[in-house]
Design a protein around this motif. Sequence first.
Motif, PDB file in Angstrom:
ATOM      1  N   GLU A  37       8.855  -5.968   0.622  1.00 30.63           N
ATOM      2  CA  GLU A  37       7.609  -4.905   1.330  1.00 30.63           C
ATOM      3  C   GLU A  37       8.738  -3.486   1.552  1.00 30.63           C
ATOM      4  O   GLU A  37      10.340  -3.458   2.012  1.00 30.63           O
ATOM      5  CB  GLU A  37       7.373  -5.327   2.996  1.00 30.63           C
ATOM      6  CG  GLU A  37       6.675  -3.943   3.653  1.00 30.63           C
ATOM      7  CD  GLU A  37       6.138  -4.445   4.505  1.00 30.63           C
ATOM      8  OE1 GLU A  37       5.414  -3.235   5.851  1.00 30.63           O
ATOM      9  OE2 GLU A  37       5.347  -5.585   5.207  1.00 30.63           O
ATOM     10  N   VAL A  38       8.441  -2.165   0.914  1.00 29.32           N
ATOM     11  CA  VAL A  38       8.165  -1.295   1.101  1.00 29.32           C
ATOM     12  C   VAL A  38       7.626   0.043   1.856  1.00 29.32           C
ATOM     13  O   VAL A  38       6.761  -0.211   1.684  1.00 29.32           O
ATOM     14  CB  VAL A  38       8.390  -0.431  -0.541  1.00 29.32           C
ATOM     15  CG1 VAL A  38       9.068   1.062  -0.233  1.00 29.32           C
ATOM     16  CG2 VAL A  38       9.484  -1.306  -1.926  1.00 29.32           C
ATOM     17  N   ILE A  65       6.170  -6.579  -4.911  1.00 28.51           N
ATOM     18  CA  ILE A  65       6.416  -5.919  -3.873  1.00 28.51           C
ATOM     19  C   ILE A  65       4.652  -4.993  -2.858  1.00 28.51           C
ATOM     20  O   ILE A  65       4.144  -5.031  -3.814  1.00 28.51           O
ATOM     21  CB  ILE A  65       6.800  -4.430  -4.273  1.00 28.51           C
ATOM     22  CG1 ILE A  65       7.949  -4.798  -5.310  1.00 28.51           C
ATOM     23  CG2 ILE A  65       7.067  -3.123  -3.654  1.00 28.51           C
ATOM     24  CD1 ILE A  65       8.595  -3.840  -6.355  1.00 28.51           C
ATOM     25  N   TYR A  66       4.761  -5.628  -1.940  1.00 29.33           N
ATOM     26  CA  TYR A  66       3.953  -4.773  -1.301  1.00 29.33           C
ATOM     27  C   TYR A  66       4.660  -3.092  -0.915  1.00 29.33           C
ATOM     28  O   TYR A  66       5.671  -3.162   0.543  1.00 29.33           O
ATOM     29  CB  TYR A  66       3.855  -5.698   0.085  1.00 29.33           C
ATOM     30  CG  TYR A  66       2.489  -5.295   1.250  1.00 29.33           C
ATOM     31  CD1 TYR A  66       1.301  -5.257   0.724  1.00 29.33           C
ATOM     32  CD2 TYR A  66       2.963  -4.168   1.991  1.00 29.33           C
ATOM     33  CE1 TYR A  66       0.444  -5.033   1.419  1.00 29.33           C
ATOM     34  CE2 TYR A  66       1.852  -4.037   2.518  1.00 29.33           C
ATOM     35  CZ  TYR A  66       0.590  -4.220   2.476  1.00 29.33           C
ATOM     36  OH  TYR A  66      -0.582  -3.400   3.371  1.00 29.33           O
ATOM     37  N   ASP A 321      15.951  -0.968  -6.367  1.00 27.37           N
ATOM     38  CA  ASP A 321      15.203  -1.164  -7.477  1.00 27.37           C
ATOM     39  C   ASP A 321      13.451  -1.196  -6.776  1.00 27.37           C
ATOM     40  O   ASP A 321      12.580  -0.382  -7.663  1.00 27.37           O
ATOM     41  CB  ASP A 321      15.401  -2.431  -7.783  1.00 27.37           C
ATOM     42  CG  ASP A 321      15.886  -3.687  -6.659  1.00 27.37           C
ATOM     43  OD1 ASP A 321      15.377  -3.799  -6.269  1.00 27.37           O
ATOM     44  OD2 ASP A 321      15.900  -4.657  -7.760  1.00 27.37           O
ATOM     45  N   ALA A 322      13.336  -1.877  -5.931  1.00 27.29           N
ATOM     46  CA  ALA A 322      12.132  -2.326  -5.368  1.00 27.29           C
ATOM     47  C   ALA A 322      11.062  -0.381  -5.227  1.00 27.29           C
ATOM     48  O   ALA A 322      10.458  -0.123  -5.468  1.00 27.29           O
ATOM     49  CB  ALA A 322      11.580  -3.056  -4.623  1.00 27.29           C
ATOM     50  N   VAL A 326       8.066   1.483  -6.523  1.00 33.85           N
ATOM     51  CA  VAL A 326       7.027   2.674  -6.181  1.00 33.85           C
ATOM     52  C   VAL A 326       7.042   4.308  -6.166  1.00 33.85           C
ATOM     53  O   VAL A 326       6.591   4.421  -6.720  1.00 33.85           O
ATOM     54  CB  VAL A 326       7.486   2.474  -4.568  1.00 33.85           C
ATOM     55  CG1 VAL A 326       6.633   3.377  -3.960  1.00 33.85           C
ATOM     56  CG2 VAL A 326       7.320   0.751  -3.828  1.00 33.85           C
ATOM     57  N   ILE A 327       8.298   4.821  -5.989  1.00 31.36           N
ATOM     58  CA  ILE A 327       8.259   5.733  -6.677  1.00 31.36           C
ATOM     59  C   ILE A 327       7.906   6.103  -8.093  1.00 31.36           C
ATOM     60  O   ILE A 327       7.263   7.527  -7.973  1.00 31.36           O
ATOM     61  CB  ILE A 327      10.124   6.739  -6.498  1.00 31.36           C
ATOM     62  CG1 ILE A 327      10.577   6.794  -5.114  1.00 31.36           C
ATOM     63  CG2 ILE A 327       9.775   8.142  -7.155  1.00 31.36           C
ATOM     64  CD1 ILE A 327      11.360   7.177  -4.917  1.00 31.36           C
TER      65      ILE A 327
END
Length: 427
Positions: A37-38, A65-66, A321-322, A326-327
């Motif tokens: 989770e990010v 990834i959430y 890395d996650a 997202v970015i």
Amino acid sequence: MLHKPITRRSLLGLGAAGAASLLFSGCTTERSDGKVEVEIVSYKQEAVSIFEQLMNEFNSTHDDIYLNIQSPADAVTVMKTRFVRENYPDVIGIGGDADYASFTDSNILADVSDCPTMEEVNPAYRDILESVTYVPMDGVFGVPYVANAAGMLYNVDMFEEKGWEIPTTWDELTALCDEIKAEGEVLPFYLGYLDTWTILSPWNSITTNLVPSDLARQVNAGTAKFSDYYREPAEMMLQMLDYAEEGPFAYSYNDACTAFARGQAAMYPCGSFAVPQILSVNPEMNIGMFPMPSAKNPDDRIVVSGVDLQWCVAESCQHKDAVYEVISFLAQPENIQTYIDDQRAIPCLEGDFTLDPLFDGVAEWIEEGKVLDYLDHSYPSAMACDAQLQTMLLSKDIDAFLEKWDTDWQRYNRSVIRKVQAAESQE
């Protein structure tokens, strides 16, 4: 970077023991479904619907990834409280302002120079972010996303109907104001200075064209005074009162937006951030923007443009890395276009984007990087610079204003001055 101990220091004005260590707790977490989770905490509450749309799209297309984007009310206070408790979000979405400088100075943010998206950032906005920090930093601590701009908003249809030319010098602006005032149908400007923060918009746009871009740093280094440069901008601010509503200090920001929307004034010295409020009153209004014509040479005009939203990663983040994935998703051209269409923003990333027609009159400056940050991003909040400007406009005493500004700067900026002078002595 100058590494300074933060043991037992007060963090970001909130005090307390949580700031005593750099041994941060982890922030990115693994969910029960195995996804990482990010969490992003953003201060752009007005963009909640867009973030929800982007978040849902990301989560529907990623199995590992959430993404969780939160935009709470008074988000910066929420961020500071969480920092004190060492409960760090993975990413914070903030502007390139004094809060960003404080977060960077407190060693809360990670160096994101290895983020792939940084390669796409317009160099002008990277430079702007670097100019905000108190001292030169070794690293990059935010990925610029979108920007806004300030100058002179104007009623495009009214200008075309009257045959008025866009002024490129201060003399041309005042001549146009004299013409509009003589006709007596509308006001040249509406100001709405009851809300003191609104005074900073024309102040930023006027002054940026007249002072060294690093004046605050020069003052902090002890090599210049504001009074050496701020007299002419103060005189221009006073001159504008002659062309505005009677008693502008009795009218609020909302009053000014409403009056401009209803065609009571030809121009409004403000920024792109005001346009949604104006259009809420008159959705059909054709609004344009031109650079504030306060430069000595028209060719030297600058558009004030600051980083309105950037992605900053917590130093404690364990899954960069996650976060970078997202970015990178948010930086996809179609996602940036969705955001700037909704928010009438300017992309900080280079690419083939379609800007709102509002920016047609300043597009040349934006494309060429002839932009500088808002001056007030370097002003200490405790100094109440907007209130000082209001007092000057009410009293018309520029000498008292300049003396108080220099004196108060030394008083409220002591810690920053020490840092700057220490950094300069090390160099």
